[in-house]
Design an enzyme around this catalytic site. Structure first.
Site, PDB file in Angstrom:
ATOM      1  N   ASP A 118       0.865  -1.165   0.000  1.00  0.00           N
ATOM      2  CA  ASP A 118       0.000   0.000   0.000  1.00  0.00           C
ATOM      3  C   ASP A 118       0.916   1.234   0.000  1.00  0.00           C
ATOM      4  O   ASP A 118       2.137   1.143   0.150  1.00  0.00           O
ATOM      5  CB  ASP A 118      -0.969  -0.023   1.197  1.00  0.00           C
TER       6      ASP A 118
HETATM    7  C1  BGC Z   1      -5.136   3.155   0.121  1.00  0.00           C
HETATM    8  C2  BGC Z   1      -5.292   2.087  -0.912  1.00  0.00           C
HETATM    9  C3  BGC Z   1      -5.153   2.645  -2.297  1.00  0.00           C
HETATM   10  C4  BGC Z   1      -3.825   3.361  -2.406  1.00  0.00           C
HETATM   11  C5  BGC Z   1      -3.550   3.935  -3.777  1.00  0.00           C
HETATM   12  C6  BGC Z   1      -3.919   4.011  -0.117  1.00  0.00           C
HETATM   13  O1  BGC Z   1      -3.917   5.137   0.706  1.00  0.00           O
HETATM   14  O2  BGC Z   1      -5.054   2.566   1.392  1.00  0.00           O
HETATM   15  O3  BGC Z   1      -6.529   1.457  -0.756  1.00  0.00           O
HETATM   16  O4  BGC Z   1      -5.243   1.629  -3.248  1.00  0.00           O
HETATM   17  O5  BGC Z   1      -3.818   4.420  -1.480  1.00  0.00           O
HETATM   18  O6  BGC Z   1      -4.384   4.968  -4.095  1.00  0.00           O
END
Ligand code: BGC
Length: 773
Positions: free
Chosen positions: A300
Site C-alpha cells: 500500500d
Molecule cells: C489506500 C489504498 C489505495 C492506495 C492507492 C492508499 O492510501 O489505502 O486502498 O489503493 O492508497 O491509491
C-alpha cells in the site's frame, strides 16, 4: 491468459477444498426470477501457469541487470513518476488517468527502455471509473452478486479505455467497525457475503482473460485484517487469533484468488505486531505457499517506508511509525523478504537494493521471484502485445447508456427499507412533494468516497430524480454541507445551522408529502475518515423533529458510508430508506424506490448498532459463557442499555410486499464429512406487489472444540416474486460449510449436530437440524 470459461450458472463453491452448491427451483403457479446465484460467483477459475508465458518471463529475466530488476519492483504515483523513470524501465505507475499521458509514458518505456518492458498502469476503480456505482457496502446490500459484477465490469471497461490495466480493487476487508470510514469500501461484516462479492467483482474486472481490451487485473486488498483497526481508527493496529483471521478475514481473499485475481495489495496495519507489508506469515506462508498465488503483491501507499521507526532514518524524511525497521534499507529488506513484490510511492528497494544484495540482506533469488511475478502479470495482461490505449477512443467508452442504466439498477437494488410505518411508502407521484435537506439537491456527495474519475456534474440529485417522475416537486435545503477535511473540518460541517429550518417547515406545510434527504458528507466516510460519534451529523435530527411536528407524511432517505446509530431517527420517523451513497444515478434510483417503480429488496450487510458503546457488534458473534440476558445482572450486558441487540440486524430489510417462509426441509438427517446435504424452503409473496426477498441460510454448531458463532451465513438467494407467487429455494451444504479453522490453522469438521436457520434476516426464521457423522 486462458482462464477456463465459467459456466453461466456454475454451482460449485470450493472453500478449504470442499463444495457448496445452490439451486433454485420453482413451485406453485408463478415462477421466481432466474437465480443470480451467489455461489455461481464463487466457482474457482484459477488455472495453472501458462508454459509459454513462463518461458518468456524467464528469457526476459535472464537479460535484466540488477538496476532493471529494481526498477521493475518500483511503483510510482502520477505526481512522482518522470519520463526518465519510464526510460529506465519502471515497473508500474498509479493514478495517471489521462490517456495521452499514459500513452506517452508507455511509448517511452516500450521504445526507449533497454528491454522494452511495458509499464503496468493502475488506479483505484473501486465502485466505478467514470460511471460511479453505489459504494461497495451499499452494493452488498443488494445481496445480488450480479450488481457487483456489473459495477466491476463497467469500471474495467472505462478504466481500460484510458490505458489502465490494473485496479486496486476489490476491497474485501470484513469489518466489525462502523467507526472506521473504510467500512464503506467492502461488503460489510460477514465473511461469506464478502467472499461472494469479492469473487463477483474479480470476475467482472478480469473476465475470463484480462488481456481483453475491456478488462484489467484485479487487486484484492488490504491483505489482511485491515478492517479491524483498534478503536476504529484508520491505520491502527490489529490483534487477533488465528481462528479469527482464518474464519473471518481470510475467506474473501481466498475467494478472490480462486476467482483468478492476479495481484494483491498488502495492508498498512500491523497484525499481531507485524505490519501487513512485512508479514512473511500472511504474504508468503499463506497467500503464496498455502494458496499457490503466483501473481504479485504491491505494497500500500508508502507502507514500506512506514515500517521504519520514527523519526525516520535514511532518508531522514518521509513516513515512519511501525518501528520494525531501523531505516530505509532495513524497511526495503524486510518488505521484500516477507513477500512484498512491488513498492508503492517510496523507492527504498530501488535506492538501496544493490547494497542490500551486496550485504546479503536480500537475496537475488527473492528479487528474481518478485520480478518474475510482475512480468508474469504483464504477459498475462497482454501488455507486451498491446501496450497502448487509443486516446482518441478513450472518451467514447465513458458513461455509455448501458453503464448508466446498470448504475441505476444497482443503486435501486442496493437500497434497504428500514422502516415503513403505516405504509407511508411508496409515495404517490401525482401528489405534491417537497425534498428537504442538505443532501436533497446534492451531486458531490452522491458519488461517495472513491469517486474514481467520476464528476459531480454527472450525478442526478434526489430533487432532479424526483422531479423527473413528479413535476410537482420542489426543494428546500434547510441547511448546508461544508466539504472540509482535517484539520479544517468542524462538527458543524454538516447541517451546522438551523437558520433555514423555518423555510423548510413552511414548504412542508404546503406539500402533500415530504422527502428528507439526510446523512453524511462523502468526506465523512472512506479512507482516513473514522468517527467516534456515528449518529446523524449536525442538526439533522432537529430538522426531522421540526418536520414531524407538521404532521405531514414524510420519509427519511439516508446517504452514508457506514452504519449509523439511528435510534432517534427511528423513534421520530415513520419511514426510513437507507440509500448509501448511490453513485451517478442516485436521484433516479431514489425516485424509482420512493414512487414504487422499484420495490425495495436490499438487506443490511452490516449491523446498525443502537449505541457506539456496543461496537464491535456483529450477528456472527460467539455465544459467551454468560450470554446476554438483560433480566439478569450477572450476564453479558450493558447497564445502560436494555438490550444487547443492534437497532437493525444484519440481513434485515423490508419491502412493499410481505413474504413468508415455509416448509423447511432437509433431504437427510445425517451427513458424512465427505457428503452433502440439501436444505430447501418455500418463499411466498403473501401481499403483493411484485417484489424481492432474500432467503438466507445460516448454520450454528452448538457443541464444538472452539466456541462457534451463534449463526453463520452459508447461503443466500434474492428472488423476485409476483403477488401470491411461491418458489422453492434449495441450498446444498458440505464440509466447507459446517467446518471451521482452529487456532493452529487447521480446518476441522467435527461430528455432532448442526442447526440450520432459514430466514429473511439474521434473526428468527425456521429451524431444523442434522448430524455430521
Ligand atoms: C489506500 C489504498 C489505495 C492506495 C492507492 C492508499 O492510501 O489505502 O486502498 O489503493 O492508497 O491509491
Amino acid at each position: 491468459m486462458n482462464f477456463k470459461e465459467l459456466p453461466a450458472h456454475g454451482r460449485r463453491l470450493v472453500v478449504g477444498g470442499s463444495v457448496l452448491a445452490l439451486t433454485l427451483t420453482t413451485a406453485g403457479a408463478a415462477v421466481g426470477a432466474a437465480p443470480a446465484s451467489n455461489e455461481a460467483a464463487l466457482v474457482p477459475v484459477r488455472v495453472a501457469a501458462d508454459a509459454t508465458i513462463e518461458q518468456r518471463v524467464d528469457a526476459l529475466l535472464r537479460q535484466m541487470t540488477v538496476d532493471e530488476k529494481l526498477q521493475q519492483v518500483t511503483l510510482l504515483p502520477d505526481y512522482l513518476v518522470t519520463d526518465d523513470d519510464a526510460r529506465k524501465g519502471i515497473g508500474s505507475v498509479l493514478s495517471v488517468t489521462d490517456p495521452v499521458r499514459i500513452n506517452r509514458l508507455q511509448h517511452l518505456a516500450v521504445e526507449q527502455s533497454r528491454l522494452h518492458i511495458p509499464i503496468l498502469f493502475a488506479f483505484d476503480t473501486i465502485h466505478g471509473f467514470r460511471t460511479i456505482f453505489p459504494i461497495p457496502l451499499g452494493a452488498a446490500g443488494s445481496f445480488d452478486p450480479a450488481v457487483a459484477q456489473a459495477d466491476a465490469a463497467f469500471g474495467a471497461r472505462e478504466s481500460a479505455a484510458v490505458g489502465l490495466k490494473q485496479t486496486y480493487a476489490p476491497m474485501v476487508d470484513v469489518s466489525h467497525e462502523p467507526r472506521w470510514g473504510r467500512i464503506a469500501e467492502a461488503a460489510g461484516e460477514d465473511p461469506y457475503l464478502n467472499s461472494v462479492f469479492a469473487a463477483a467483482r474479480v470476475r467482472g474486472t478480469q473476465g475470463s482473460d484480462y488481456s481483453a481490451p475491456d478488462k484489467v487485473v484485479a487487486s484484492p486488498k488490504h491483505f489482511v485484517a485491515y478492517g479491524q483497526p483498534e478503536g476504529g481508527r484508520d491505520y491502527n493496529t490489529t490483534d487477533m487469533s488465528e481462528q479469527r483471521l482464518r474464519n473471518f478475514y481470510l475467506p474473501p481473499f481466498k475467494a478472490a484468488i480462486d476467482a483468478g485475481a492476479d495481484t494483491v495489495m498488502c495492508s498498512f496495519n500491523a497484525i499481531n505486531g507485524v505490519p501487513g507489508c512485512a508479514n512473511a506469515y500472511t504474504e508468503t506462508d499463506i497467500l503464496k505457499t498455502e494458496w499457490g498465488f503466483d501473481g504479485f503483491i504491491e505494497s500500500d501507499w508508502t507502507a514500506v517506508a512506514e515500517l521504519r521507526a520514527c523519526p525516520p532514518k535514511n532518508p531522514d524524511a518521509g513516513e515512519c511509525g511501525h518501528g520494525v525497521a531501523a531505516d530505509g534499507p532495513d524497511a526495503a529488506a524486510k518488505a521484500l523478504m516477507a513477500g512484498t513484490d512491488s513498492e508503492m510511492t517510496s523507492t527504498f528497494l530501488r535506492d538501496f537494493g544493490k547494497q542490500l544484495l551486496a550485504d546479503g540482506r536480500i537475496t537475488m533469488a527473492r528479487l528474481d521471484d518478485a520480478v518474475r511475478r510482475i512480468l508474469r502479470v504483464k504477459f498475462r495482461a497482454g501488455l507486451f502485445e498491446n501496450p497502448y490505449a487509443d486516446p482518441a477512443q478513450a472518451q467514447s467508452k465513458q458513461m455509455l447508456p448501458d453503464a448508466v442504466a446498470a448504475a441505476r439498477t444497482a443503486a435501486g437494488r442496493s437500497m434497504v427499507l428500514l422502516k415503513n410505518q403505516g405504509n407511508v411508502l411508496p409515495l404517490d407521484p401525482a401528489r405534491s412533494t417537497v425534498v428537504i435537506g442538505p443532501l436533497g439537491d446534492d451531486q458531490h456527495d452522491m458519488l461517495g468516497p472513491w469517486w474514481g474519475a467520476g464528476r459531480d456534474q454527472d450525478a442526478v440529485t434526489v430533487f432532479a430524480g424526483l422531479k423527473a417522475q413528479n413535476p410537482a416537486t420542489t426543494f428546500v435545503p434547510a441547511c448546508t454541507i461544508v466539504h472540509a477535511d482535517p484539520p479544517d473540518n468542524t462538527p458543524d460541517d454538516v447541517c451546522g445551522s438551523d437558520a433555514g429550518f423555518a423555510e423548510a417547515v413552511a414548504a412542508a406545510q404546503s406539500a402533500d408529502q415530504i422527502v428528507l434527504a439526510l446523512g453524511e458528507s462523502r468526506e465523512q466516510s472512506g479512507e482516513a475518515a473514522s468517527r467516534v460519534d456515528i449518529g446523524l451529523p449536525g442538526k439533522q435530527q432537529q430538522l426531522i423533529d421540526a418536520i414531524k411536528a407538521t404532521g405531514k407524511p414524510f420519509v427519511v432517505v439516508l446517504f452514508n458510508g457506514r452504519p449509523l446509530t439511528l435510534g432517534p431517527v427511528d423513534a421520530s420517523s415513520p419511514a426510513i430508506l437507507e440509500a448509501w451513497f448511490p453513485g451517478v444515478q442516485a436521484g433516479n434510483a431514489v425516485a424509482d424506490v420512493l414512487f414504487g417503480k422499484v420495490n425495495p429488496g436490499g438487506k443490511l450487510p452490516v449491523s446498525f448498532p443502537q449505541a457506539v458503546g456496543q461496537i464491535p457488534i456483529y450477528y456472527n458473534h460467539e455465544p459467551a459463557g454468560r450470554p446476554c440476558n438483560v433480566a439478569s445482572k450477572w450476564n453479558s450486558r450493558y447497564r445502560d442499555l436494555p438490550t444487547c441487540a443492534p437497532l437493525y440486524p444484519f440481513g434485515y430489510g423490508l419491502s412493499y410486499s410481505t413474504f413468508t417462509l415455509s416448509n423447511l426441509r432437509l433431504n437427510t438427517a445425517a451427513m458424512s464429512p465427505k457428503g452433502k446435504i440439501t436444505v430447501s424452503v418455500d418463499v411466498t409473496n403473501t401481499s403483493g406487489p411484485k417484489g424481492d426477498e432474500v432467503v438466507q441460510l445460516y448454520l450454528h454448531d452448538p457443541v464444538a472444540s472452539i466456541s462457534q458463532p451463534v449463526r453463520r451465513l452459508r447461503g443466500f438467494q434474492r428472488v423476485t416474486l409476483d403477488p401470491g407467487a411461491k418458489t422453492r429455494v434449495t441450498f446444498t451444504l458440505d464440509a466447507s460449510d459446517v467446518g471451521f479453522y482452529d487456532n493452529r490453522g487447521q480446518f476441522l469438521v467435527e461430528p455432532g449436530r448442526i442447526d440450520v436457520y432459514a430466514s429473511t434476516s439474521s434473526v428468527g426464521g425456521l429451524t431444523a437440524s442434522f448430524t455430521v457423522n
